[in-house]
Scaffold this active site. Sequence first.
Site, PDB file in Angstrom:
ATOM      1  N   HIS A 242       1.878   1.516  -3.350  1.00 25.85           N
ATOM      2  CA  HIS A 242       0.657   1.970  -4.235  1.00 25.85           C
ATOM      3  C   HIS A 242       0.558   3.698  -4.221  1.00 25.85           C
ATOM      4  O   HIS A 242       0.239   4.320  -5.061  1.00 25.85           O
ATOM      5  CB  HIS A 242      -0.423   1.292  -3.709  1.00 25.85           C
ATOM      6  CG  HIS A 242      -1.747   1.649  -4.615  1.00 25.85           C
ATOM      7  ND1 HIS A 242      -2.729   2.317  -3.875  1.00 25.85           N
ATOM      8  CD2 HIS A 242      -2.201   1.581  -5.808  1.00 25.85           C
ATOM      9  CE1 HIS A 242      -3.668   2.710  -4.733  1.00 25.85           C
ATOM     10  NE2 HIS A 242      -3.384   1.850  -5.786  1.00 25.85           N
TER      11      HIS A 242
ATOM     12  N   ARG B 142       0.837  -1.197   0.230  1.00 21.15           N
ATOM     13  CA  ARG B 142       0.007   0.128  -0.061  1.00 21.15           C
ATOM     14  C   ARG B 142       0.893   1.097  -0.196  1.00 21.15           C
ATOM     15  O   ARG B 142       0.460   2.251  -0.524  1.00 21.15           O
ATOM     16  CB  ARG B 142      -1.020   0.093   1.196  1.00 21.15           C
ATOM     17  CG  ARG B 142      -2.181  -0.998   1.094  1.00 21.15           C
ATOM     18  CD  ARG B 142      -3.148  -0.897   1.778  1.00 21.15           C
ATOM     19  NE  ARG B 142      -3.927   0.485   1.758  1.00 21.15           N
ATOM     20  CZ  ARG B 142      -5.095   0.335   0.828  1.00 21.15           C
ATOM     21  NH1 ARG B 142      -5.827  -0.739   0.345  1.00 21.15           N
ATOM     22  NH2 ARG B 142      -5.838   1.422   0.433  1.00 21.15           N
TER      23      ARG B 142
END
Length: 208
Positions: A41, A38
């Site tokens: 990301h 994440r």
Amino acid sequence: MLEYIRDGAEIYRQSFATIRAEADLDRFPPDVSRAVVRMIHASGQVDLTGDIAFTPNVVSAAHEALEAGAPILCDATMVAAGVTRRRLPRDNEVLCLLGDPRVPDLARDLGDTRSAAAVELWVDRLEGAVVAIGNAPTALFRLLNLIAAGAPRPAAVLGGPVGFIGAAESKEATVAHPAELEHLLVLGRRGGSAITSAAVNAIACEEE
């Protein structure tokens, strides 16, 4: 008409699949790996993995703290704004005190930045809290000094300030701190609000 993927869930699915295919995640335990995915990301940089410093139990420590209702203490409103409230297990308080009216005078008295002064106001909430610092090296330095002076220990320190002055040094000091704080940090000059709130979101809820 330009053609593009319009399904938000499919965009996420393909994004995380791309990250897992391109990033070297081998050195991370599964729970830390999920958080790092994440963080990548949020930054768009798969080479972020080379700059991640972590303690093996950081994700479990932070998640257990959130499950127990611990607050999330943020150095910047951008970090606080990036925390997805629906992912929080106990409707946890997400707190940034940078705008507190006491901060300007306190910063002047301390001879430090407003970000550092705001950390002084965390002390009564610090024990067992999840600390998310994404912008200000001075906030992280102040936190480390407070803990060295006997302030309560947070459950974990996440993210890492971004910048050219003090950012790398503050994170190195966290890793080397004698309190041996649980941490998940991006070393060096990189970091920032988006990466930091992404780490919080990943730890708050296992759903990817």
